[in-house]
Every structure is written in structure tokens, then in C-alpha cells.
Motif scaffolding. Structure first.
Motif, mmCIF file in Angstrom:
data_model
loop_
_atom_site.group_PDB
_atom_site.id
_atom_site.type_symbol
_atom_site.label_atom_id
_atom_site.label_comp_id
_atom_site.label_asym_id
_atom_site.label_seq_id
_atom_site.Cartn_x
_atom_site.Cartn_y
_atom_site.Cartn_z
ATOM 1 N N GLU A 177 -4.350 6.779 9.491
ATOM 2 C CA GLU A 177 -5.298 6.623 8.385
ATOM 3 C C GLU A 177 -4.601 5.903 7.245
ATOM 4 N N LEU A 178 -5.337 5.059 6.523
ATOM 5 C CA LEU A 178 -4.741 4.352 5.400
ATOM 6 C C LEU A 178 -4.181 5.325 4.367
ATOM 7 N N SER A 179 -4.782 6.502 4.270
ATOM 8 C CA SER A 179 -4.322 7.500 3.298
ATOM 9 C C SER A 179 -2.927 8.032 3.624
ATOM 10 N N GLU A 180 -2.437 7.791 4.837
ATOM 11 C CA GLU A 180 -1.104 8.250 5.219
ATOM 12 C C GLU A 180 0.001 7.335 4.699
ATOM 13 N N LEU A 181 -0.354 6.176 4.198
ATOM 14 C CA LEU A 181 0.657 5.254 3.685
ATOM 15 C C LEU A 181 1.249 5.801 2.403
ATOM 16 N N ASN A 182 2.567 5.947 2.379
ATOM 17 C CA ASN A 182 3.250 6.439 1.183
ATOM 18 C C ASN A 182 4.689 5.942 1.185
ATOM 19 N N SER A 183 5.413 6.223 0.122
ATOM 20 C CA SER A 183 6.755 5.673 -0.050
ATOM 21 C C SER A 183 7.742 6.204 0.971
ATOM 22 N N GLY A 184 7.400 7.301 1.660
ATOM 23 C CA GLY A 184 8.274 7.792 2.717
ATOM 24 C C GLY A 184 8.409 6.837 3.885
ATOM 25 N N LEU A 185 7.516 5.852 3.939
ATOM 26 C CA LEU A 185 7.551 4.837 5.004
ATOM 27 C C LEU A 185 8.524 3.703 4.679
ATOM 28 N N ILE A 186 9.082 3.709 3.455
ATOM 29 C CA ILE A 186 9.828 2.561 2.946
ATOM 30 C C ILE A 186 11.281 2.937 2.676
ATOM 31 N N THR A 187 12.167 2.020 2.977
ATOM 32 C CA THR A 187 13.562 2.136 2.565
ATOM 33 C C THR A 187 14.067 0.736 2.235
ATOM 34 N N LEU B 147 0.830 -1.205 0.000
ATOM 35 C CA LEU B 147 0.000 0.000 0.000
ATOM 36 C C LEU B 147 0.866 1.257 0.000
ATOM 37 N N ALA B 148 1.977 1.216 0.724
ATOM 38 C CA ALA B 148 2.857 2.378 0.767
ATOM 39 C C ALA B 148 3.500 2.654 -0.593
ATOM 40 N N LEU B 149 3.656 1.629 -1.414
ATOM 41 C CA LEU B 149 4.261 1.787 -2.738
ATOM 42 C C LEU B 149 3.233 2.044 -3.834
ATOM 43 N N GLU C 99 -2.918 -4.573 11.118
ATOM 44 C CA GLU C 99 -3.277 -3.503 12.037
ATOM 45 C C GLU C 99 -2.173 -3.264 13.069
ATOM 46 N N HIS C 100 -1.511 -4.336 13.500
ATOM 47 C CA HIS C 100 -0.401 -4.203 14.441
ATOM 48 C C HIS C 100 0.735 -3.414 13.803
ATOM 49 N N THR C 101 1.039 -3.719 12.538
ATOM 50 C CA THR C 101 2.117 -3.013 11.844
ATOM 51 C C THR C 101 1.772 -1.547 11.650
ATOM 52 N N LEU C 102 0.532 -1.254 11.280
ATOM 53 C CA LEU C 102 0.114 0.142 11.129
ATOM 54 C C LEU C 102 0.313 0.914 12.432
#
Length: 371
Positions: free
Chosen positions: A354-364, A307-309, A344-347
Motif C-alpha cells: 500500500e502507498l501508505s506503507e512508504l516511510n523513511s524506514g525504506l531509505i538509507t 514519497l518515503a521521505l 510500480e516495479h520498484t514498489l
């Protein structure tokens, strides 16, 4: 305790879907297990689908109130209790006597959407009926292989509509069947005499009440999508998109959504892992239609990564079959509830309210921390 209840309890007791797969392997006929688990060629893509998730790491945020978050969403207007759906897989009666009926009940109990395979061992009308035994509002989508004879395709569409399906998912990555060494090893070619692809019964041109084989054809083009549009008002999802140019074409030709998928590694070996393909496709689509993804999802944290990607939702296929084999409908629900709990635990641990906050900034990349 009955054998069925014991198997369902065993399914719930497993702490991971990997452990559940091992239990399913012990229960299934080896030929059937390998049919489900195997892939094309050297199964490089099968392995890459899972490894792609392991190459990434999460960058969590802290001191953010996540107490009011809900995982519920809608997919093409259909409600779903989380951004996960059940991908189409064939021949569920090889795993459990109730086959797709049990799967449908288990998915409905989890509040998710099931994509029922055209190659099901239970007819689509019985699948939707089973889902609605559990939840009158349960949603089922129908996976479709376009057939060379337009009247056959149209009849399959009519059956899906009459069964109450709310979307068509057209598989576009199968101009021919994949070559799978495990199936060749077992000589797996046909279902047992008591089973068939039930959706293929009594179709135009069939002899008697027998089931026609599902035909693959290299002749299909984008024009066939337009022809399908002429015979149905249902949303049309294209499953099997890996190239960003094809994603753009899907938008241009009116697809309602796409599934980034390599058929679970069962068609073209060395095809790109779906998670690796996702960012370029998300950039090409640019939010114009939903992007779904399947292939390699085994943990709730995998759902967060996808979702973040750029994925709108993700599908799970093989893990549902392992749950079905071990515990029937309750085993299916157990798999989906495990994913929900992990998701839900990971979130929460990532500070996502909010699910809308998931974005690529969460990923490395693993071993690399953004500055």
C-alpha cells in the motif's frame, strides 16, 4: 509510417528518460532546447536536484504480498492514476506545433493531473478542452504568478475558473526572473512572432488584443495570499517552498498544499535540492496539508524515494517536454507510462503493498545500511 507516428514510436522505444532527452535535443532548435534544459548561474542546483536522489538507497522488504496494490490516489480531491503530476512549464509550442494541447491530451491519457502554466502558448480554455477530448473527467490545475495589478490577477483567476480548472498553483519563488547563461548565449528573449503567452491576452490595461508581459514583483507578501482567497474558492497551492519555516507559514496562512520546488534550478542557483529540503519540511508540516515535490525526478524509483521521505506526490517537468518534442501527445503519455511502470516495479521489489506503507524506514544513504 508518418513522421509523427515514427517519432512517437521512437519515444516509446527509449529505455530511459535520459535517452529520450538526447533524442529531443537532436530534434529541437538549440536555443529552445537550452531554454528548457538550462538553469540559473552555473546550474549547480539543476544538477543537485538529480544527484540528491542518487545519494540515497532503498532498503527492500521481502515475502510480502503486493499482488493487490493500486497506484491510484487523490490530490486535493482530484483523482490521479498514480502519485505523479505534470509540473508547469512554459512555451510548449517551441517543442511541438500543438503545444499545450498535445501535452494535455497526453497527460489525460495517462490519467494524471496537468498543471498548466500561465506562460502557456495555448490559452487555458483550450488546454482544458484538449484534456477533456480524451477524458471527460480530466483534471487541470492552473499555475499563477500574482501580478502587481490586482484586477489582472483576478481576471486570470476567472479565466482558470471558467476553463474548469480545479486548483490554483501560485509560484512564490520568483520575485525577479532568474539569470540563465544559456538563454543569454542564444540571445533568447522573445517568442517567435507567431507565438505569445496566450493567457496574457486582452487583460485589463492591455493595448488592443496584444499579450501583456508577465510581471514579477518583489513586493508580494503573505497578505497577497489572503487577497487571492477573497476572489476564489479554488484550492490554493504554493509552489516554491524550500525552508521549513515558510512551510509552517503556508499552513498558518491557509494554503491547501505546498510544492517543495526550486523552480527546476532556474531561479536561485545553489538553492537546496528539493529532495534534500523535503524531510525538514515534512516534519514542519506534520501531515496538516499535502506536500508535493518537483525537481530531478527521472525514474520511478525517484518517486518511491520522495514519497518515503514525506511527499504526497511528485511532479515531472522537463521529461514531459522531451516526450512532447519527440512524439507529441503520445510521447507525453509514453514518458508518464514509463514512470508508472518503473514506480510500480520498484514498489513490488521493495515489498510495498500500500502507498501508505512508504516511510523513511525504506531509505538509507548509499553505502550505509541501517542496523
Amino acid at each position: 509510417m508518418t513522421a509523427e507516428r515514427s517519432r512517437a514510436a521512437h519515444a516509446r522505444d527509449h529505455s530511459s528518460l535520459a535517452a529520450l532527452e538526447q533524442r529531443a535535443r537532436e530534434l529541437l532548435d538549440p536555443a529552445y532546447y537550452d531554454y528548457y534544459a538550462g538553469g540559473a548561474g552555473d546550474e549547480i542546483t539543476v544538477a543537485d536536484n538529480e544527484q540528491a536522489f542518487r545519494r540515497l538507497a532503498l532498503l527492500p522488504r521481502v515475502l510480502r504480498d503486493t499482488s493487490g496494490r493500486s497506484s491510484a490516489t487523490t490530490l486535493l480531491g482530484d483523482p490521479s492514476s498514480m502519485p505523479v503530476f505534470v509540473s508547469p512549464t512554459a512555451f510548449h509550442r517551441l517543442a511541438h506545433p500543438d503545444g499545450e494541447r498535445a501535452t494535455a491530451r497526453g497527460v489525460a491519457a495517462a490519467g494524471l493531473i496537468m498543471i498548466a502554466s500561465m506562460a502557456g502558448t495555448v490559452a487555458i480554455g483550450e488546454v482544458t478542452a484538449a484534456a477533456r477530448e480524451i477524458d471527460r473527467e480530466a483534471r487541470v490545475w492552473f499555475q499563477l504568478y500574482l501580478q502587481p495589478e490586482p484586477d489582472v490577477t483576478e481576471e486570470l483567476v476567472r479565466r482558470a475558473e471558467q476553463a474548469g480548472c480545479t486548483a490554483l498553483v501560485v509560484t512564490v519563488d520568483s520575485p525577479v526572473h532568474g539569470r540563465r547563461a544559456r538563454e543569454d548565449h542564444h540571445g533568447f528573449r522573445d517568442l517567435p512572432p507567431t507565438m505569445c503567452a496566450e493567457n496574457m491576452r486582452n487583460l485589463p490595461g492591455a493595448n488592443g488584443s496584444g499579450a501583456r508581459p508577465i510581471a514579477m514583483s518583489p513586493d508580494f507578501t503573505w497578505d497577497h495570499l489572503h487577497r487571492l482567497r477573497e476572489v476564489t474558492q479554488l484550492p490554493v497551492v504554493l509552489k516554491g517552498i524550500l525552508h521549513p519555516e515558510d512551510a509552517q507559514l503556508a499552513v498558518q496562512h491557509g494554503a491547501d498544499a505546498i510544492v517543495v520546488s526550486n523552480h527546476g534550478g532556474r531561479q536561485l542557483d545553489r538553492a537546496v535540492a528539493t529532495l534534500d529540503a523535503l524531510p525538514a519540511i515534512a516534519a514542519a508540516v506534520a501531515g496538516r496539508i499535502p506536500i508535493f515535490l518537483d525537481g530531478g525526478v527521472r525514474r520511478g524509483s525517484d518517486v518511491v524515494l520522495a514519497l518515503a521521505l514525506g511527499a504526497t506526490a511528485v511532479g515531472v517537468g522537463r521529461p514531459v517536454l522531451w516526450g512532447l518534442a519527440v512524439g507529441g501527445d503520445k510521447g507525453v503519455t509514453g514518458v508518464l507510462d514509463t514512470l508508472r511502470s518503473e514506480f510500480e516495479h520498484t514498489l513490488t521489489l521493495c515489498g510495498i503493498a500500500e502507498l501508505s506503507e512508504l516511510n523513511s524506514g525504506l531509505i538509507t544513504a548509499r553505502g550505509v545500511v541501517a542496523q
